[in-house]
Design an enzyme around this catalytic site. Structure first.
Site, PDB file in Angstrom:
ATOM      1  N   ASP A  95       0.800  -1.233   0.000  1.00  0.00           N
ATOM      2  CA  ASP A  95       0.000   0.000   0.000  1.00  0.00           C
ATOM      3  C   ASP A  95       0.832   1.283   0.000  1.00  0.00           C
ATOM      4  OD1 ASP A  95      -0.968  -2.375   1.207  1.00  0.00           O
ATOM      5  OD2 ASP A  95      -2.740  -1.338   1.974  1.00  0.00           O
ATOM      6  N   ASN A 123      -4.231   3.792  -0.776  1.00  0.00           N
ATOM      7  CA  ASN A 123      -3.995   4.850   0.206  1.00  0.00           C
ATOM      8  C   ASN A 123      -3.115   5.962  -0.341  1.00  0.00           C
ATOM      9  OD1 ASN A 123      -4.040   2.100   2.070  1.00  0.00           O
ATOM     10  ND2 ASN A 123      -5.169   3.814   2.936  1.00  0.00           N
ATOM     11  N   HIS A 149     -10.486   1.210   0.648  1.00  0.00           N
ATOM     12  CA  HIS A 149     -10.533   2.661   0.385  1.00  0.00           C
ATOM     13  C   HIS A 149     -10.671   3.006  -1.090  1.00  0.00           C
ATOM     14  CE1 HIS A 149      -9.949   3.926   4.480  1.00  0.00           C
ATOM     15  NE2 HIS A 149      -8.880   3.155   4.607  1.00  0.00           N
ATOM     16  N   HIS A 172      -6.412  -8.274   0.209  1.00  0.00           N
ATOM     17  CA  HIS A 172      -6.452  -7.090   1.048  1.00  0.00           C
ATOM     18  C   HIS A 172      -7.250  -7.408   2.315  1.00  0.00           C
ATOM     19  CE1 HIS A 172      -5.612  -2.824   1.319  1.00  0.00           C
ATOM     20  NE2 HIS A 172      -6.791  -2.678   1.892  1.00  0.00           N
ATOM     21  N   HIS A 210      -0.224  -2.529   6.435  1.00  0.00           N
ATOM     22  CA  HIS A 210       0.861  -1.556   6.311  1.00  0.00           C
ATOM     23  C   HIS A 210       2.118  -1.953   7.088  1.00  0.00           C
ATOM     24  CE1 HIS A 210      -2.031   1.937   5.019  1.00  0.00           C
ATOM     25  NE2 HIS A 210      -2.311   0.794   4.433  1.00  0.00           N
TER      26      HIS A 210
HETATM   27 FE   LIG Z   1      -6.902  -1.082   3.236  1.00  0.00          FE
END
Ligand SMILES: [Fe+2]
Length: 268
Positions: free
Chosen positions: A8, A40, A69, A154, A181
Protein backbone atom coordinates in the site's frame (compact mmCIF):
# COMPACT_ATOMS: atom_id res chain seq x y z
CA UNK A 1 9.97 -13.68 -15.34
CA UNK A 2 10.55 -11.46 -12.32
CA UNK A 3 7.67 -9.74 -10.58
CA UNK A 4 7.86 -6.84 -8.14
CA UNK A 5 4.87 -6.39 -5.86
CA UNK A 6 4.77 -3.30 -3.63
CA UNK A 7 2.41 -2.85 -0.68
CA UNK A 8 0.00 0.00 0.00
CA UNK A 9 1.37 3.36 -1.12
CA UNK A 10 0.43 5.85 1.62
CA UNK A 11 0.03 9.56 0.90
CA UNK A 12 2.58 11.95 -0.67
CA UNK A 13 5.56 10.27 1.09
CA UNK A 14 4.70 6.93 -0.51
CA UNK A 15 4.09 8.48 -3.94
CA UNK A 16 7.42 10.31 -3.78
CA UNK A 17 9.27 7.09 -2.87
CA UNK A 18 7.73 5.45 -5.96
CA UNK A 19 8.61 8.44 -8.13
CA UNK A 20 12.23 8.60 -6.95
CA UNK A 21 13.07 4.90 -6.92
CA UNK A 22 10.87 2.70 -9.05
CA UNK A 23 12.35 3.19 -12.52
CA UNK A 24 15.89 2.50 -11.30
CA UNK A 25 14.84 -0.50 -9.19
CA UNK A 26 13.07 -2.06 -12.18
CA UNK A 27 16.33 -1.89 -14.15
CA UNK A 28 18.56 -2.89 -11.24
CA UNK A 29 16.49 -5.94 -10.32
CA UNK A 30 15.58 -6.91 -13.91
CA UNK A 31 11.86 -6.65 -13.16
CA UNK A 32 9.39 -7.62 -15.92
CA UNK A 33 6.09 -6.76 -14.21
CA UNK A 34 5.14 -4.41 -11.37
CA UNK A 35 2.00 -4.46 -9.24
CA UNK A 36 1.39 -1.83 -6.56
CA UNK A 37 -1.47 -1.52 -4.11
CA UNK A 38 -2.50 2.13 -4.42
CA UNK A 39 -5.63 2.49 -2.32
CA UNK A 40 -3.99 4.85 0.21
CA UNK A 41 -2.05 6.96 -2.28
CA UNK A 42 -4.35 10.01 -2.10
CA UNK A 43 -3.25 13.31 -0.50
CA UNK A 44 -5.05 12.43 2.73
CA UNK A 45 -3.73 8.85 2.84
CA UNK A 46 -6.92 7.27 1.48
CA UNK A 47 -8.18 6.64 -2.04
CA UNK A 48 -6.47 7.13 -5.37
CA UNK A 49 -6.95 9.64 -8.21
CA UNK A 50 -6.56 9.46 -11.98
CA UNK A 51 -3.51 11.75 -11.77
CA UNK A 52 -1.76 9.53 -9.21
CA UNK A 53 -2.60 6.39 -11.22
CA UNK A 54 -1.21 7.93 -14.41
CA UNK A 55 1.95 8.95 -12.56
CA UNK A 56 2.39 5.39 -11.28
CA UNK A 57 2.00 3.97 -14.80
CA UNK A 58 4.63 6.46 -16.02
CA UNK A 59 7.06 5.39 -13.29
CA UNK A 60 6.78 1.75 -14.42
CA UNK A 61 3.77 0.30 -12.57
CA UNK A 62 1.83 -2.19 -14.73
CA UNK A 63 -1.20 -2.75 -12.49
CA UNK A 64 -2.64 -0.99 -9.42
CA UNK A 65 -4.67 -2.98 -6.90
CA UNK A 66 -6.85 -1.51 -4.15
CA UNK A 67 -9.09 -2.47 -1.21
CA UNK A 68 -11.51 -0.94 1.27
CA UNK A 69 -10.53 2.66 0.39
CA UNK A 70 -10.99 2.24 -3.36
CA UNK A 71 -13.94 4.67 -3.59
CA UNK A 72 -12.65 7.34 -1.16
CA UNK A 73 -11.83 9.71 -4.04
CA UNK A 74 -15.10 10.45 -5.84
CA UNK A 75 -13.61 10.34 -9.34
CA UNK A 76 -12.40 6.72 -9.02
CA UNK A 77 -15.74 5.08 -9.78
CA UNK A 78 -15.78 6.71 -13.21
CA UNK A 79 -12.04 6.41 -13.88
CA UNK A 80 -11.92 2.68 -13.06
CA UNK A 81 -14.50 1.98 -15.76
CA UNK A 82 -12.15 3.24 -18.47
CA UNK A 83 -8.78 2.16 -16.99
CA UNK A 84 -8.40 -1.61 -16.78
CA UNK A 85 -4.96 -1.37 -15.14
CA UNK A 86 -6.71 -0.18 -11.97
CA UNK A 87 -8.43 -3.02 -10.09
CA UNK A 88 -10.86 -3.06 -7.16
CA UNK A 89 -11.58 -6.13 -5.00
CA UNK A 90 -13.14 -8.91 -7.08
CA UNK A 91 -15.58 -9.84 -4.33
CA UNK A 92 -17.20 -6.41 -3.83
CA UNK A 93 -20.97 -6.58 -3.60
CA UNK A 94 -22.35 -6.25 -7.12
CA UNK A 95 -23.03 -4.10 -8.97
CA UNK A 96 -19.72 -2.25 -8.49
CA UNK A 97 -17.85 -0.33 -11.17
CA UNK A 98 -14.58 -1.72 -12.51
CA UNK A 99 -13.09 -5.19 -12.30
CA UNK A 100 -11.30 -7.30 -9.71
CA UNK A 101 -9.48 -9.49 -12.19
CA UNK A 102 -7.82 -8.90 -15.53
CA UNK A 103 -5.21 -10.51 -17.74
CA UNK A 104 -2.34 -8.29 -18.91
CA UNK A 105 0.55 -8.74 -21.32
CA UNK A 106 4.00 -8.26 -19.79
CA UNK A 107 6.82 -6.47 -21.60
CA UNK A 108 8.48 -9.83 -22.24
CA UNK A 109 5.33 -11.32 -23.79
CA UNK A 110 3.71 -13.35 -21.00
CA UNK A 111 0.05 -13.33 -19.97
CA UNK A 112 -0.24 -12.16 -16.36
CA UNK A 113 -3.46 -12.56 -14.42
CA UNK A 114 -3.95 -10.21 -11.48
CA UNK A 115 -6.69 -10.97 -8.96
CA UNK A 116 -7.59 -8.50 -6.21
CA UNK A 117 -9.51 -9.98 -3.26
CA UNK A 118 -10.69 -8.47 0.03
CA UNK A 119 -11.03 -10.28 3.34
CA UNK A 120 -14.24 -10.53 5.34
CA UNK A 121 -12.91 -10.21 8.89
CA UNK A 122 -12.88 -6.63 10.27
CA UNK A 123 -13.34 -5.31 6.71
CA UNK A 124 -16.16 -3.62 4.80
CA UNK A 125 -18.94 -5.97 3.84
CA UNK A 126 -18.20 -7.90 0.67
CA UNK A 127 -18.96 -11.36 -0.75
CA UNK A 128 -17.45 -14.37 1.06
CA UNK A 129 -13.86 -14.28 -0.10
CA UNK A 130 -13.31 -18.05 0.11
CA UNK A 131 -16.38 -18.80 -1.99
CA UNK A 132 -15.30 -16.12 -4.43
CA UNK A 133 -11.75 -17.56 -4.67
CA UNK A 134 -13.16 -21.08 -5.11
CA UNK A 135 -15.40 -19.96 -7.95
CA UNK A 136 -12.48 -18.14 -9.54
CA UNK A 137 -10.15 -21.17 -9.59
CA UNK A 138 -12.93 -23.36 -10.99
CA UNK A 139 -13.12 -21.00 -13.96
CA UNK A 140 -9.44 -20.05 -14.36
CA UNK A 141 -6.32 -22.20 -14.55
CA UNK A 142 -2.61 -21.43 -14.43
CA UNK A 143 -0.88 -22.03 -17.78
CA UNK A 144 -4.26 -22.28 -19.50
CA UNK A 145 -5.89 -18.88 -18.99
CA UNK A 146 -2.65 -17.04 -18.08
CA UNK A 147 1.07 -17.79 -17.65
CA UNK A 148 1.29 -16.32 -14.14
CA UNK A 149 -1.26 -15.31 -11.51
CA UNK A 150 -0.68 -12.61 -8.89
CA UNK A 151 -3.20 -12.42 -6.04
CA UNK A 152 -3.44 -9.37 -3.77
CA UNK A 153 -5.45 -10.32 -0.68
CA UNK A 154 -6.45 -7.09 1.05
CA UNK A 155 -7.28 -8.04 4.61
CA UNK A 156 -6.82 -7.37 8.30
CA UNK A 157 -6.16 -10.77 9.84
CA UNK A 158 -3.11 -12.97 9.40
CA UNK A 159 -5.16 -16.17 9.69
CA UNK A 160 -7.50 -15.28 6.83
CA UNK A 161 -4.55 -14.37 4.60
CA UNK A 162 -2.63 -17.55 5.43
CA UNK A 163 -5.71 -19.68 4.76
CA UNK A 164 -6.24 -18.14 1.33
CA UNK A 165 -2.52 -18.61 0.62
CA UNK A 166 -2.81 -22.35 1.29
CA UNK A 167 -6.12 -22.57 -0.57
CA UNK A 168 -4.51 -21.05 -3.70
CA UNK A 169 -1.20 -22.90 -3.28
CA UNK A 170 -0.22 -24.38 -6.65
CA UNK A 171 -2.83 -22.29 -8.45
CA UNK A 172 -1.17 -18.87 -8.24
CA UNK A 173 2.38 -17.60 -8.75
CA UNK A 174 2.12 -15.22 -5.79
CA UNK A 175 -0.39 -14.71 -3.00
CA UNK A 176 0.43 -11.60 -1.01
CA UNK A 177 -1.46 -9.75 1.70
CA UNK A 178 -1.96 -5.99 1.88
CA UNK A 179 -3.84 -3.53 4.15
CA UNK A 180 -2.03 -3.75 7.53
CA UNK A 181 0.86 -1.56 6.31
CA UNK A 182 3.38 -3.67 8.23
CA UNK A 183 5.60 -6.17 6.33
CA UNK A 184 5.59 -9.67 7.78
CA UNK A 185 8.71 -11.82 7.98
CA UNK A 186 7.18 -15.04 6.59
CA UNK A 187 8.39 -14.67 2.99
CA UNK A 188 8.33 -18.22 1.59
CA UNK A 189 7.27 -20.66 -1.08
CA UNK A 190 4.35 -22.83 -0.02
CA UNK A 191 4.27 -26.64 -0.49
CA UNK A 192 2.84 -26.58 -4.01
CA UNK A 193 5.00 -23.76 -5.37
CA UNK A 194 3.12 -20.52 -4.69
CA UNK A 195 5.18 -17.60 -3.37
CA UNK A 196 3.62 -16.12 -0.24
CA UNK A 197 3.94 -13.31 2.31
CA UNK A 198 1.18 -12.47 4.79
CA UNK A 199 1.59 -8.71 4.30
CA UNK A 200 3.69 -6.71 1.86
CA UNK A 201 3.98 -3.72 4.19
CA UNK A 202 3.43 -0.16 3.01
CA UNK A 203 5.28 2.26 0.78
CA UNK A 204 5.31 5.33 2.97
CA UNK A 205 6.81 7.05 6.00
CA UNK A 206 7.37 4.41 8.72
CA UNK A 207 8.06 7.08 11.38
CA UNK A 208 4.30 7.07 11.84
CA UNK A 209 1.37 4.90 12.86
CA UNK A 210 0.75 2.84 9.72
CA UNK A 211 1.60 5.87 7.58
CA UNK A 212 -0.40 8.44 9.54
CA UNK A 213 0.99 11.25 11.74
CA UNK A 214 2.08 9.51 14.94
CA UNK A 215 1.36 12.28 17.50
CA UNK A 216 -2.17 12.68 16.17
CA UNK A 217 -2.72 8.90 16.20
CA UNK A 218 -1.45 8.59 19.78
CA UNK A 219 -3.78 11.41 20.85
CA UNK A 220 -6.69 9.60 19.25
CA UNK A 221 -5.87 6.42 21.22
CA UNK A 222 -5.79 8.50 24.41
CA UNK A 223 -9.09 10.06 23.34
CA UNK A 224 -7.47 13.50 23.53
CA UNK A 225 -8.30 16.27 21.11
CA UNK A 226 -7.11 15.16 17.69
CA UNK A 227 -7.58 15.94 14.03
CA UNK A 228 -8.82 13.54 11.39
CA UNK A 229 -5.98 11.14 10.51
CA UNK A 230 -3.47 12.68 8.11
CA UNK A 231 -0.34 11.16 6.55
CA UNK A 232 3.12 11.47 8.08
CA UNK A 233 5.31 13.63 5.86
CA UNK A 234 8.78 12.17 6.28
CA UNK A 235 10.81 10.13 3.82
CA UNK A 236 9.03 7.12 2.40
CA UNK A 237 10.29 3.54 2.34
CA UNK A 238 9.31 1.03 -0.34
CA UNK A 239 8.17 -2.38 0.87
CA UNK A 240 7.13 -5.52 -0.96
CA UNK A 241 8.54 -8.65 -2.56
CA UNK A 242 10.36 -9.79 -5.68
CA UNK A 243 9.31 -13.13 -7.13
CA UNK A 244 11.45 -15.18 -9.48
CA UNK A 245 9.02 -17.21 -11.54
CA UNK A 246 9.34 -20.53 -13.29
CA UNK A 247 8.36 -19.81 -16.90
CA UNK A 248 7.45 -23.47 -17.50
CA UNK A 249 5.12 -24.04 -14.54
CA UNK A 250 4.00 -20.48 -13.76
CA UNK A 251 4.87 -21.10 -10.13
CA UNK A 252 7.64 -19.49 -8.06
CA UNK A 253 11.32 -20.41 -8.00
CA UNK A 254 12.13 -17.86 -5.32
CA UNK A 255 10.66 -14.95 -3.38
CA UNK A 256 12.55 -12.31 -1.45
CA UNK A 257 11.57 -9.37 0.65
CA UNK A 258 12.13 -5.97 -0.96
CA UNK A 259 12.60 -3.13 1.51
CA UNK A 260 14.31 0.09 0.45
CA UNK A 261 14.29 3.27 2.46
CA UNK A 262 15.10 4.83 5.79
CA UNK A 263 13.30 3.43 8.83
CA UNK A 264 13.21 -0.34 8.23
CA UNK A 265 16.20 -2.63 7.81
CA UNK A 266 16.80 -2.65 4.04
CA UNK A 267 16.86 -5.88 2.10
CA UNK A 268 17.78 -4.43 -1.26
FE1 LIG B 1 -6.90 -1.08 3.24
Amino acid sequence: MRILFLGDVVGPSGCKAIEENLKYQIIKNKIDFVVVNGENAGEGGVGITEKISEDFFNYGVDVITTGNHVWDEKETAEYISKENRLLRPHNLISPSPGKGFEIYKSKNGFKIGVLNLMGNIFMKKCENVFESAKKFVLQNTLKKNYDFLIVDFHGETTSEKMAIGHFLDGKATLVIGTHTHVPTNDTRILKNGTAYQTDAGMCGDYDSVIGMNKENSINKFFRLEAKKHFPAEGKGTLSGVIVDCNDETGLANDISSFILGVDLKNTN
